[in-house]
Design an enzyme around this catalytic site. Structure first.
Site, PDB file in Angstrom:
ATOM      1  N   ASP A  41       0.881  -1.179   0.000  1.00  0.00           N
ATOM      2  CA  ASP A  41       0.000   0.000   0.000  1.00  0.00           C
ATOM      3  C   ASP A  41       0.916   1.226   0.000  1.00  0.00           C
ATOM      4  O   ASP A  41       2.155   1.084   0.025  1.00  0.00           O
ATOM      5  CB  ASP A  41      -0.940  -0.006   1.228  1.00  0.00           C
ATOM      6  CG  ASP A  41      -2.237   0.772   0.971  1.00  0.00           C
ATOM      7  OD1 ASP A  41      -2.160   1.897   0.442  1.00  0.00           O
ATOM      8  OD2 ASP A  41      -3.325   0.252   1.284  1.00  0.00           O
ATOM      9  N   TYR A 159     -14.149   7.950 -12.232  1.00  0.00           N
ATOM     10  CA  TYR A 159     -14.236   6.648 -11.560  1.00  0.00           C
ATOM     11  C   TYR A 159     -14.938   5.632 -12.457  1.00  0.00           C
ATOM     12  O   TYR A 159     -14.453   4.516 -12.651  1.00  0.00           O
ATOM     13  CB  TYR A 159     -14.979   6.823 -10.232  1.00  0.00           C
ATOM     14  CG  TYR A 159     -14.941   5.603  -9.339  1.00  0.00           C
ATOM     15  CD1 TYR A 159     -13.796   5.287  -8.612  1.00  0.00           C
ATOM     16  CD2 TYR A 159     -16.050   4.775  -9.207  1.00  0.00           C
ATOM     17  CE1 TYR A 159     -13.763   4.172  -7.778  1.00  0.00           C
ATOM     18  CE2 TYR A 159     -16.024   3.663  -8.382  1.00  0.00           C
ATOM     19  CZ  TYR A 159     -14.873   3.371  -7.669  1.00  0.00           C
ATOM     20  OH  TYR A 159     -14.843   2.262  -6.857  1.00  0.00           O
ATOM     21  N   THR A 194     -16.430   0.820   3.883  1.00  0.00           N
ATOM     22  CA  THR A 194     -14.970   0.912   4.040  1.00  0.00           C
ATOM     23  C   THR A 194     -14.622   2.391   4.190  1.00  0.00           C
ATOM     24  O   THR A 194     -15.474   3.262   3.939  1.00  0.00           O
ATOM     25  CB  THR A 194     -14.221   0.384   2.791  1.00  0.00           C
ATOM     26  OG1 THR A 194     -14.440   1.314   1.719  1.00  0.00           O
ATOM     27  CG2 THR A 194     -14.688  -1.004   2.372  1.00  0.00           C
TER      28      THR A 194
HETATM   29  P1  NAD Z   1     -10.192   2.166   0.883  1.00  0.00           P
HETATM   30  O1  NAD Z   1     -10.063   3.620   0.645  1.00  0.00           O
HETATM   31  O2  NAD Z   1     -10.497   1.666   2.243  1.00  0.00           O
HETATM   32  O3  NAD Z   1      -8.900   1.391   0.351  1.00  0.00           O
HETATM   33  C1  NAD Z   1      -8.220   1.771  -0.809  1.00  0.00           C
HETATM   34  C2  NAD Z   1      -6.761   1.510  -0.570  1.00  0.00           C
HETATM   35  O4  NAD Z   1      -6.045   1.832  -1.770  1.00  0.00           O
HETATM   36  C3  NAD Z   1      -6.195   2.389   0.557  1.00  0.00           C
HETATM   37  O5  NAD Z   1      -5.517   1.596   1.495  1.00  0.00           O
HETATM   38  C4  NAD Z   1      -5.270   3.332  -0.171  1.00  0.00           C
HETATM   39  O6  NAD Z   1      -4.127   3.708   0.576  1.00  0.00           O
HETATM   40  C5  NAD Z   1      -4.879   2.504  -1.381  1.00  0.00           C
HETATM   41  N1  NAD Z   1      -4.378   3.340  -2.469  1.00  0.00           N
HETATM   42  C6  NAD Z   1      -4.879   4.517  -2.932  1.00  0.00           C
HETATM   43  N2  NAD Z   1      -4.099   4.990  -3.912  1.00  0.00           N
HETATM   44  C7  NAD Z   1      -3.086   4.109  -4.071  1.00  0.00           C
HETATM   45  C8  NAD Z   1      -1.965   4.038  -4.915  1.00  0.00           C
HETATM   46  N3  NAD Z   1      -1.699   5.000  -5.807  1.00  0.00           N
HETATM   47  N4  NAD Z   1      -1.136   2.978  -4.811  1.00  0.00           N
HETATM   48  C9  NAD Z   1      -1.390   2.000  -3.909  1.00  0.00           C
HETATM   49  N5  NAD Z   1      -2.425   2.007  -3.066  1.00  0.00           N
HETATM   50  C10 NAD Z   1      -3.270   3.055  -3.151  1.00  0.00           C
HETATM   51  O7  NAD Z   1     -11.323   1.700  -0.142  1.00  0.00           O
HETATM   52  P2  NAD Z   1     -11.954   0.267  -0.417  1.00  0.00           P
HETATM   53  O8  NAD Z   1     -13.413   0.452  -0.409  1.00  0.00           O
HETATM   54  O9  NAD Z   1     -11.332  -0.799   0.395  1.00  0.00           O
HETATM   55  O10 NAD Z   1     -11.544   0.117  -1.954  1.00  0.00           O
HETATM   56  C11 NAD Z   1     -10.845  -0.987  -2.471  1.00  0.00           C
HETATM   57  C12 NAD Z   1     -11.222  -1.131  -3.928  1.00  0.00           C
HETATM   58  O11 NAD Z   1     -12.607  -1.456  -4.027  1.00  0.00           O
HETATM   59  C13 NAD Z   1     -11.017   0.125  -4.768  1.00  0.00           C
HETATM   60  O12 NAD Z   1     -10.506  -0.226  -6.039  1.00  0.00           O
HETATM   61  C14 NAD Z   1     -12.419   0.679  -4.892  1.00  0.00           C
HETATM   62  O13 NAD Z   1     -12.574   1.480  -6.050  1.00  0.00           O
HETATM   63  C15 NAD Z   1     -13.215  -0.600  -4.967  1.00  0.00           C
HETATM   64  N6  NAD Z   1     -14.623  -0.458  -4.658  1.00  0.00           N
HETATM   65  C16 NAD Z   1     -15.050  -0.019  -3.442  1.00  0.00           C
HETATM   66  C17 NAD Z   1     -16.406   0.110  -3.196  1.00  0.00           C
HETATM   67  C18 NAD Z   1     -16.947   0.583  -1.880  1.00  0.00           C
HETATM   68  O14 NAD Z   1     -18.155   0.833  -1.782  1.00  0.00           O
HETATM   69  N7  NAD Z   1     -16.126   0.704  -0.833  1.00  0.00           N
HETATM   70  C19 NAD Z   1     -17.322  -0.193  -4.209  1.00  0.00           C
HETATM   71  C20 NAD Z   1     -16.858  -0.634  -5.433  1.00  0.00           C
HETATM   72  C21 NAD Z   1     -15.507  -0.765  -5.662  1.00  0.00           C
END
Ligand code: NAD
Length: 254
Positions: A41, A159, A194
Site C-alpha cells: 500500500d 471513476y 470501508t
Molecule cells: P479504501 O479507501 O479503504 O482502500 C483503498 C486503498 O487503496 C487504501 O488503502 C489506499 O491507501 C490505497 N491506495 C490509494 N491509492 C493508491 C496508490 N496510488 N497505490 C497503492 N495504493 C493506493 O477503499 P476500499 O473500499 O477498500 O476500496 C478498495 C477497492 O474497491 C477500490 O478499487 C475501490 O474502487 C473498490 N470499490 C469499493 C467500493 C466501496 O463501496 N467501498 C465499491 C466498489 C468498488
C-alpha cells in the site's frame, strides 16, 4: 490460526491497497487460508504494522510500500517478491481512489489521478507481475472494478471510466492468457462499508440512496468482497476466466 488445509496453501499472493477496507479484509482472509503474502500500500508504516500483525499470527509476509501508478515501484516490488518467495501465483489488484465529480465538474488533475491509480495501476500490475505469474503454471489475477464499472450513475465520471476500463482490460487479458496458465477475473462490489465511503455512510446511514436501491437494504462488509476474491484466487474457480463477479446485495439486478 492453523487450519490443516487452507484454501491457498502453498500459494504466493500479492495484494495492493492492502491496508484499506477491502484489501485488509482480503489480506486477513488469505493469511487464514495459508497464503504466503506480499502486502502493499502507499503508507510504509501502515504496511509494516499489518505485516507484523499477520506474522505474529503465523503467516509468512513480505510488506512493501507501493504506489500502483509507478512502473518503477512495481518493478521493485515484483523483484523482491521473486527473491523472497521464488515466484508468484496470485495478484489481487485492490488499490483504488474515487472522485465524485461529474463530466463538467471533474478537475483535470483529479481525472488523471483516478485513471493513473485505478486503470493504469491495474494494467501495470498485470504487466509487471505477468512473467512470474506465467511461470506459476496455475495463476490467478483478480482485478477490482465496481458496479460503477457496469452501469452509469450520473456522476463520478473518472471513476466510472476507470472501472469500466478495468472490466474490459480484465476480459482481454483473460483471453490473451487463457492457454498460458493465468486466469483473470474482476470483482464488482456494490456499496461496501470501508474508509472510501465511510463519511457518506456516517452522514446518510441506511437512507443513502444506493442502499435504498439495494434489494438487501444494507451496505456490504469488506469481508464479503474478500470471500469473492478468495474464490477467484483459489483452484475452486479453475474453469473461470474473464468473468465479472458482482457482489452488491442485488443493486444491479434491477
Ligand atoms: P479504501 O479507501 O479503504 O482502500 C483503498 C486503498 O487503496 C487504501 O488503502 C489506499 O491507501 C490505497 N491506495 C490509494 N491509492 C493508491 C496508490 N496510488 N497505490 C497503492 N495504493 C493506493 O477503499 P476500499 O473500499 O477498500 O476500496 C478498495 C477497492 O474497491 C477500490 O478499487 C475501490 O474502487 C473498490 N470499490 C469499493 C467500493 C466501496 O463501496 N467501498 C465499491 C466498489 C468498488
Amino acid at each position: 490460526m492453523s487450519l490443516p488445509n487452507g484454501r491457498l496453501t502453498g500459494k504466493v499472493a500479492l495484494i495492493t491497497g492492502a491496508t484499506g477496507g477491502i484489501g485488509l479484509a482480503t489480506a486477513e482472509l488469505f493469511a487464514r487460508e495459508h497464503a504466503r503474502l506480499v502486502i502493499t500500500d502507499l503508507d510504509e508504516d501502515a504496511v509494516e504494522t499489518l505485516a507484523a500483525r499477520l506474522r505474529a499470527d503465523g503467516a509468512e509476509v513480505l510488506g512493501a510500500a507501493l504506489d500502483v501508478s509507478s512502473a518503477q515501484q512495481w518493478a521493485r516490488v515484483v523483484e523482491s517478491t521473486g527473491r523472497q518467495f521464488g515466484g508468484l501465483d496470485i495478484l489481487i489488484n485492490v488499490a483504488g481512489v474515487v472522485d465524485w465529480g461529474g463530466v463538467e465538474d471533474t478537475e483535470h488533475d483529479a481525472w488523471d489521478r483516478v485513471i493513473a491509480v485505478n486503470q493504469t495501476g491495474t494494467w501495470l500490475g498485470m504487466k509487471t507481475a505477468m512473467p512470474l505469474l506465467r511461470a506459476s503454471g496455475a495463476a490467478s489475477i483478480v482485478n477490482t472494478s465496481s458496479v460503477l464499472g457496469i452501469v452509469g450513475s450520473g456522476g463520478a465520471a473518472a471513476y466510472h471510466a476507470s472501472k469500466g476500463a478495468v472490466r474490459l482490460l480484465t476480459k482481454t487479458a483473460a483471453v490473451e492468457y487463457a492457454t498460458r496458465g493465468v486466469r483473470v477475473n474482476s470483482v464488482h462490489p456494490g456499496v461496501i462499508a470501508t474508509p472510501m465511503i465511510q463519511d457518506i455512510l456516517d452522514e446518510q446511514g441506511d437512507e443513502q440512496p444506493d442502499i435504498v436501491r439495494t434489494p438487501m437494504r444494507r451496505a456490504g462488509l469488506a469481508v464479503e468482497i474478500a470471500y469473492a476474491m478468495l474464490f477467484l484466487a483459489s483452484a475452486e474457480s479453475s474453469y473461470i476466466t474473464g468473468a465479472e463477479l458482482v457482489v452488491d446485495g442485488g443493486l444491479t439486478a434491477h
